[in-house]
Each structure stands twice: as C-alpha cells, then as structure tokens.
Design an enzyme around this catalytic site. Structure first.
Site, short mmCIF file in Angstrom:
data_model
loop_
_atom_site.label_atom_id
_atom_site.label_comp_id
_atom_site.label_asym_id
_atom_site.label_seq_id
_atom_site.Cartn_x
_atom_site.Cartn_y
_atom_site.Cartn_z
N GLU A 153 0.83 -1.22 0.00
CA GLU A 153 0.00 0.00 0.00
C GLU A 153 0.86 1.27 0.00
OE1 GLU A 153 -3.72 2.21 2.31
OE2 GLU A 153 -2.58 0.66 3.36
N LYS B 189 -2.68 -1.97 -3.02
CA LYS B 189 -3.72 -1.06 -2.53
C LYS B 189 -3.28 0.35 -2.85
CE LYS B 189 -6.62 0.23 1.40
NZ LYS B 189 -7.22 -0.17 2.68
#
Length: 296
Positions: free
Chosen positions: A175, A212
């Site tokens: 992420e 992400k």
C-alpha cells in the site's frame, strides 16, 4: 496458503472492508461512531470499545460474503474473539478472507514521502497471523510529492517487507498511498506506477502480491498493473474522499475494487438501533459493491 481464499481474492466480485484503524486513529474512529474520549479512561478501555464497534459491524447481516470478499484487521482485533472464535476464523466462517495490518505507522516526511517506521516484532506478528489463519497482510506508506528518489526508496521498502510476508506463505497487500493533496498527484502516480512495475517484474512465479492504491486522478492509470501476472488484485483506498466521490472515481477504473475504511462506516453510530445500524451499513455496502463491480 488457503487456495480457496486465493481464488476468491483473485476472481470474486465484491470489495475489501478495511477495519484496521489503530493507535492514534482509534479515538477518531470511535468519535465518528459516537463514542467520545470521556467514555474511556485508558488504552485498554479504548480498545475494548473499538472491538465492540467492530464486532457489531462484522456480525451484522449487512457484512456478508455476498458483497465483501475480504477484511483487513488491526492486530488487537486479530487476537480477540467474536462469538467464541478468533476474529479471522469468524470472518472465514462467513466466507470473508481475513488480512492483518502489520505496519507500525509512518516515519517523518523526507524526500517527499513517508516511509514505514521499522515494524515492531514483524516475525512474531507473521507467526501469530499464521496461527490465527490470516491469509495476508497490509502495510502502508505515503507519497506526498513527485520525488523520484523518495518514491523509489518507498517502493523498495514495500517490496522488502512483502518478501518477508511471502516467506510466511501469506499474501502481502502493498500500500503506497498517494496523498490526495499531493503537490502533483498525477506525476506522483506516474512515477509510482513505473517503480511498482519494476518490482513486480522481478518477482518469481510463486511470489504474488496485492496492491492497494489511491484512486488515480487519471482513470485507468494503473490498468496495466491490474493485468500483471504477479498481481492477485488491485484494490483502492478512499483516501479521504467522501464515499460518494470515492465511488464515482472508482467506477471509472477498470479491474480495481474498493478497500474502503472511513467511507464504509462513516454513517453508523453507537446510538442506532440494530435495525437502523444494519440498514445504514447495508446502504454503504451496496454502494461500494456497485462501484467495485459496475464500471462505466
């Protein structure tokens, strides 16, 4: 690794619910739910209350595998129980794949980015994650400016951690959030895409990750990455956008599903009756599912 969970995360329609606020963000999450800081006197009481909130969300009939395919947990949530089962096992019993947030927060901004702080007891977290039947992990860092050196260092760190996670037979969610108020979000996203592809290309056939990412300013900036053979799934964070705005932006991006946190639970409140609570959560789930599966 659970092959059924792998297939679900790769192919099933739906989205990932992020219930992983921790540490400094927990009081904000409780306050949004209607529980003020005057209602707890220490950290233990605070985490008891947030577990009650998350239990109410997870046990709601609206929180079902029809539309939610995975959920990201905070470490304390993983170690606690819901209806006599560890939270990960309870989620799995509902057909929802459990993930664990493993990062220890962000370092100070340098070279236009915030790297992850050194992760405390990483091996121990991953060992316990395996014991608790956790499928994968999530680790967050943040890009603020289109600084090529900083973004390169950030992605290097993300994949260093990802490879450690892979060694425990778990799937990492990489992420590298791009701040929606970045000084040049489009340029930051272009640099990030190039660096991510470099690392993905270097993974071996048995090393697979999820990504992400902040919903890009230019739709389908990351479309090439969604088809990369080492990418299980690309999921999007809401990044501070309202749910309606995040949903609209997400719909314009092919092959990306939601992994929303605040945008999922923004309207649920402790004072609501169970019927009100479940109906409110269902509306949020329905709208995020629609944005994840029905593209423009």
């Amino acid at each position: 690794m659970n092959k059924q969970h792998f297939e679900q995360m790769k192919n099933k329609g739906g989205f990932v619910a992020a219930l992983d606020q921790s540490g400094g963000s927990t009081p904000k999450a409780l306050a949004a739910y209607g529980v003020g800081e005057d209602q707890y006197s220490n950290e233990d009481e605070m985490f008891d209350l947030v577990h009650q909130m998350r239990t109410r969300i997870i046990t709601s009939p609206a929180f079902s595998s029809d539309k939610i395919i995975g959920s990201i947990l905070f470490e304390q949530t993983m170690d606690r129980e819901i209806e006599g089962q560890y939270t990960g096992d309870y989620l799995a019993s509902k057909g929802i794949v459990p993930f664990l947030k493993i990062d220890s927060g962000l370092a100070e901004k340098e070279n236009g980015v915030q790297l992850m702080k050194p992760i405390k007891d990483l091996d121990e977290k991953l060992r316990r994650g395996n014991e608790r039947n956790i499928f994968g992990t999530k680790e967050r860092s943040v890009v603020h400016d289109p600084n090529a050196e900083g973004i390169k260092e950030l992605v290097n760190q993300q994949f260093e951690v990802a490879k450690k996670v892979l060694s425990y037979d778990m799937i990492p969610i990489v992420e590298p959030e791009v701040d929606i108020d970045s000084s040049d979000k489009v340029k930051s996203e272009e640099i990030l895409k190039v660096e991510l592809k470099k690392h993905l290309d270097e993974l071996s056939e048995d090393q697979n990750v999820m990504l992400k990412l902040t919903i890009p300013t230019n739709a389908n900036t990351y479309k090439e990455l969604t088809g990369h053979p080492r990418v299980v799934r690309v999921v999007a964070l809401s990044g501070g956008y309202s749910r309606d705005e995040a949903n609209q932006k997400l719909k314009a991006n092919d092959n990306i599903i939601a992994s929303f946190s605040r945008a999922l639970v923004t309207d649920v409140e402790v004072k609501q009756s169970d019927e009100e609570f479940n109906n409110t959560l269902q509306k949020a789930v329905d709208s995020i599912y629609d944005a994840s599966v029905n593209k423009k």
